[in-house]
Design an enzyme around this catalytic site. Structure first.
Site, mmCIF file in Angstrom:
data_model
loop_
_atom_site.group_PDB
_atom_site.id
_atom_site.type_symbol
_atom_site.label_atom_id
_atom_site.label_comp_id
_atom_site.label_asym_id
_atom_site.label_seq_id
_atom_site.Cartn_x
_atom_site.Cartn_y
_atom_site.Cartn_z
ATOM 1 C CD1 TRP A 1 2.929 -9.775 6.231
ATOM 2 C CD2 TRP A 1 1.614 -10.089 4.458
ATOM 3 N NE1 TRP A 1 3.365 -8.930 5.239
ATOM 4 C CE2 TRP A 1 2.580 -9.096 4.132
ATOM 5 C CE3 TRP A 1 0.679 -10.448 3.485
ATOM 6 C CZ2 TRP A 1 2.628 -8.478 2.898
ATOM 7 C CZ3 TRP A 1 0.733 -9.829 2.253
ATOM 8 C CH2 TRP A 1 1.698 -8.860 1.971
ATOM 9 C CG HIS A 2 -3.136 -11.468 3.187
ATOM 10 N ND1 HIS A 2 -2.214 -12.484 3.161
ATOM 11 C CD2 HIS A 2 -3.250 -11.034 1.908
ATOM 12 C CE1 HIS A 2 -1.794 -12.656 1.911
ATOM 13 N NE2 HIS A 2 -2.401 -11.792 1.131
ATOM 14 N N GLY A 3 -4.006 -9.391 7.305
ATOM 15 C CA GLY A 3 -4.834 -8.490 8.092
ATOM 16 C C GLY A 3 -4.985 -8.978 9.514
ATOM 17 C CG PHE B 1 -3.228 -6.967 2.469
ATOM 18 C CD1 PHE B 1 -4.297 -6.952 3.354
ATOM 19 C CD2 PHE B 1 -3.429 -7.428 1.196
ATOM 20 C CE1 PHE B 1 -5.542 -7.408 2.955
ATOM 21 C CE2 PHE B 1 -4.674 -7.896 0.794
ATOM 22 C CZ PHE B 1 -5.727 -7.879 1.672
#
Lengths: 529, 353
Positions: A363-365, A529
């Protein structure tokens, strides 16, 4: 529109003015218009994505609720004619319909997120495999990421699941729901809010109250202090150190990761302060996202204090469904029979946690460094969990070890651990990250800490002095915050003291903020993000 | 009781607002560059507003006017009352708005515009924008100059509240920032920036080959506007190219300007081509190897130009007007004093002393 731009400040000022001039029943409509304008200013094309998500979730939620209502009505109407099996079969049939709506909508909206955010990541991985067979690479699509898509998608999906679970009534009005999804202070970097909590104040009329507006503006000012004085100043050194692993390693790597951890805190919490402050000034209550995270004594505690809305989202909408799924229940029975009660009880939790941390990472990247970052968090948390009995025995044997010294040690140890983990944020290349981490252990260049080399990282002595003072101020405010809201504590002081504190803070931001010509204004880190 | 509370509240707000406004004003004054030492070019534009505005000739342009023509000499030799409105790398749109600004105060007989800035079609440097614009008094002309000049990373608000631009100067404040907090000292002589030292031209100037020698649309647009403004106000516009050897003045550029002057019925003087007539000697009349004239060169050019202005435009000799004589007496004294000081500074001997 960046929160730190003049445009945003002007936008917020005009909005506040109009908001309190309007009749209360129309205020939420103004917020919707403002949110859409804000979103359009970020790229007109992106509005299609957010509209698709909002409309699909709104409609699916209504269908799910209508089906549930229809089911209740049918069962009520046929309570005397249907036997238990008939009722059960009918419920199961209706649940399947609702589940179809839920699954279809989740596939659509998470699919949009997946396509725009992860397509190139997937292609890059396919290319890596093709490369093994000397096949030509597939072209990357370079799809532009719509503003805040990770945040608003999660917010909308959370609402849909709540409606499916029956814990949240569906919103009948599409414009009102669209406001929930697109409310502009939240759309860039959260917090990922819940409909039940946010809607309580989002749609209500708010009479003008100078105190409320002032408190909101104070919170915004504090956010700008953290962002402009700390994050956007320290970023110069972070960029230099992390921009060249060959030139800057060893002791530099340690400096870089500590600086980045300070920057990340100031940047993200500063942005959230601006979000919450502006919402507060509009009379809208937004949930807190941080509780002094760097005072945590363990990684587990840290994840209860950092990005709370994201953690609770993954807990409620990933961990619980996965851990209570039929597959996981079967796995639990299998592991209990195979490994015994103690291990068998923990294994499904660890597997569910693995899924959560994998999802959190990605989800962060869309890159492997974020996945590794997520899984490292998982591994450390699971190891800590396993070692818990050992800690308990140690503390039972050494009751004095829980004193201030031990707590400070635990806080310092956790902070360093977070610094190490954060390094995975910085490099898309895991090899570079591991090299930098390893270089700290074998460093021989500790002299850079005092021989003036740190003055060649884009920061002058004055910059370091400003940073030291600003970090000390953030620390002090955090410590004061343990006794309750710092703004409330200041509000109890005489007018002259309040004036000096808030005007002084304004001057600090004005004079010491890293903004304007000569400074490369940074995006908020969590925007990406 | 309630009334007393209200009054107290009002007084509190009023006093707070005063403190905020006053302190921000003082801080802004303190943080803005004073341009009295080192780089002084940023002070030129503002100095004009201290003047009695009754000039016969206004020079407009960049360093090729403010370092190359001496208004004092024009007065001394011909009784022409002139002023130079120029600053470093002043772009043509800034020159236009400065002219517009000037014509709000006075209507000179002749405007002399140096066409070197036609080479730029966009602002090149924020610092030069600042030096050209900040000194202007607020007017629609200043607003126009800002919008015409701003680069992508600049904001109009930073011009309205310069504290936003100079907020970080607190770490480099000098005693002069306090000394000239409210009023700066003059650094020019009717807009002329004096240098007496000498550095001869050492090599022949060569221009590098350009892909396109055409001046840009924006540059032409502002020259057109300048021309139209002068016609509207009944002011003669004299186009010049000062005899600076750098930046290189290409024949292709010369052709375009000559064609323009002819098409618009304007006089144009290229001082590079009349070296014999002006008497400019690049061994003695420049202080930076041909980029700018020194005092000697600026006075020679003033002598030549003054004669031309009187012959071609019939400008009157205004020596003998009591108010002007008095004003120029002081200016000449300051001019002479600075010549003395600079000769001393550079360890030179004054030839006419």
């Amino acid at each position: 529109m960046l929160f730190t731009s003049y445009g945003f400040l002007g936008f917020a000022a005009v909005l506040l003015l109009l908001y309190y001039l309007l009749p209360k029943r129309h205020q939420w409509k103004l917020l919707l218009a403002a949110s859409l304008v804000f979103y359009l200013l970020g790229g007109a094309w992106a509005i299609v994505y957010i509209l698709a998500t909002a409309v699909s979730v709104w409609y699916a939620a209504l269908r799910i609720q209508a089906n549930a209502a229809q089911q209740s009505a049918y069962l009520q109407a046929h309570k005397d004619t249907l036997d238990r099996e008939g009722k059960k079969a009918y419920r199961a049939q209706q649940k399947r319909i609702r589940r179809r709506w839920l699954t279809g909508c989740l596939l659509l909206d998470l699919g949009i997120l997946a396509v725009v955010k992860y397509t190139d990541f997937a292609i890059a991985n396919v290319n890596a495999v093709l490369g093994l067979f000397s096949k030509g690479p597939l072209p990357l699509l370079h799809i532009l990421l719509p503003l805040g898509i990770s945040f608003y998608t999660f917010q909308a999906v959370g609402y849909l699941i709540d409606v499916y679970r029956g814990s949240q009534p569906a919103e009948r009005s599409l414009p009102r729901f669209l406001l929930f999804v697109s409310f502009f202070p939240l759309v860039i970097q959260g917090p990922i809010s819940r409909f039940g909590q946010l809607s309580e104040t989002l749609y209500a009329g708010h009479p003008y109250d100078g105190g409320t507006v002032a408190r909101g503006l104070q919170r915004m000012l504090w956010g700008y202090f953290k962002k402009l004085v700390v994050a956007d100043r320290i970023v110069s050194a972070v960029t230099v150190i992390l921009g060249d692993v060959n030139a800057y390693h060893g002791a530099y790597a340690l400096v870089g990761m500590v600086f980045y951890t300070v920057q990340l805190y100031a940047d993200f919490t500063g942005g959230i302060d601006i979000t919450i402050g502006l919402s507060e000034a509009l009379g809208v209550t937004v949930q807190e996202n941080f509780i002094r995270p760097y005072f945590s004594k363990s990684l587990k505690e840290y994840w209860r204090r950092w990005h709370i809305s994201m953690c609770s989202w993954f807990r409620d909408y990933v961990f619980y469904p996965v851990s209570s799924s039929k597959a996981m229940q079967r796995f639990a029975r299998f592991s209990r029979s195979r490994f015994g009660e103690a291990v068998g009880r923990r294994l499904p939790v660890y597997v569910s946690s693995f899924v959560v941390w994998f999802a959190t990472g990605i989800w962060h990247g869309a890159s492997w460094n974020f996945i590794v970052w997520g899984l490292l968090n998982w591994a450390i948390l699971m190891i800590s969990e396993e070692l818990e009995p050992l800690y308990a025995r140690f503390h039972a044997k050494h009751p004095g070890a829980g004193g201030l010294g031990w707590r400070l040690f635990a806080v310092g140890r956790t902070f360093l651990l977070i610094c190490c983990l954060n390094l995975f944020d910085c490099f898309a290349n895991i090899g570079d990250t591991l090299f930098m981490l390893g270089s700290v252990l074998t460093a021989r260049n500790w002299g850079i800490l005092w021989n003036g080399a740190l003055l060649e990282l884009g920061l002058t002595g004055v910059d370091y002095a400003v940073l030291a003072g600003a970090v000390a101020l953030m620390l002090t405010v955090s410590l004061l915050g343990r006794r309750g809201s710092v703004r409330a504590q200041i509000a109890k002081r005489p007018y002259a003291v309040r004036f000096i504190v808030w005007y002084g803070l304004f001057l600090l931001v004005l004079l010491m903020g890293a903004y304007g010509i000569g400074y490369d204004a940074s995006q908020f880190i969590y925007n990406r993000f | 009781m309630e009334k007393a509370d209200q009054r107290r509240r009002f007084v509190r707000i009023a006093v707070s607002a005063l403190i905020v406004a006053g302190s921000l004003y003082l801080l802004q004054r303190l943080l803005m560059p004073k341009y009295v030492d080192g780089i002084v070019e940023g002070a030129f534009v503002a100095e004009y507003y201290r003047e009695e505005k009754d000039h016969d000739v206004i020079f407009i342009g960049d360093c090729e006017v403010y370092e190359n023509f001496s208004p004092v000499k024009l007065w001394q030799e011909y009784g022409i009352n002139s002023y130079i409105r120029g600053s470093a790398e002043q772009y043509i749109w800034q020159s236009y708005y400065l002219l517009e600004d000037t014509l709000r105060y006075e209507t000179p007989d002749v405007v002399v515009f140096n066409i070197q800035s036609l080479q730029f079609n966009e602002s090149q440097n924020e610092a030069y924008n600042r030096m050209s614009i900040e000194g202007m008094k607020w007017s629609p002309s200043k607003v126009g100059a800002i919008f015409a000049s701003m680069k992508e990373n600049e904001h109009f608000l930073d011009y309205v509240f310069p504290i936003l631009r100079y907020h970080s100067r607190w770490s480099e404040l000098a005693p002069t920032d306090l000394e000239y907090l409210f009023k700066t000292k003059p650094v020019t002589h009717n807009g002329y920036y004096m240098r007496v030292d000498v550095r001869p031209v050492e090599s022949e100037t060569q221009g590098r080959i350009l892909g396109d020698y055409s001046f840009g649309d924006k540059a032409w647009e502002y020259l057109d506007r300048m021309d139209a403004l002068c016609r509207e106000k009944g002011v003669e516009l004299l186009l010049i190219k000062a005899p600076s050897l750098y930046p290189y003045w290409y024949p292709e550029w010369e052709e375009q300007v000559e064609a323009y002057a002819e098409a618009h019925d304007r006089r144009y003087i290229n001082f590079l081509e009349i070296q014999d007539e002006t008497g400019i000697d690049y061994n003695t009349d420049t202080y930076d190897a041909g980029l700018h004239m020194n005092l000697s060169g600026a006075e020679k050019l003033a002598v030549w130009l003054g004669r031309y202005l009187q012959t071609e435009f019939g400008l009157a000799d205004r020596r003998g007007e009591a108010a002007l004589d008095a004003a120029w007496k002081g200016k000449i004294a300051a001019y002479d004093a600075e010549i003395e000081a600079q000769y001393k500074l550079y360890g030179m001997e004054r030839k006419d002393a």
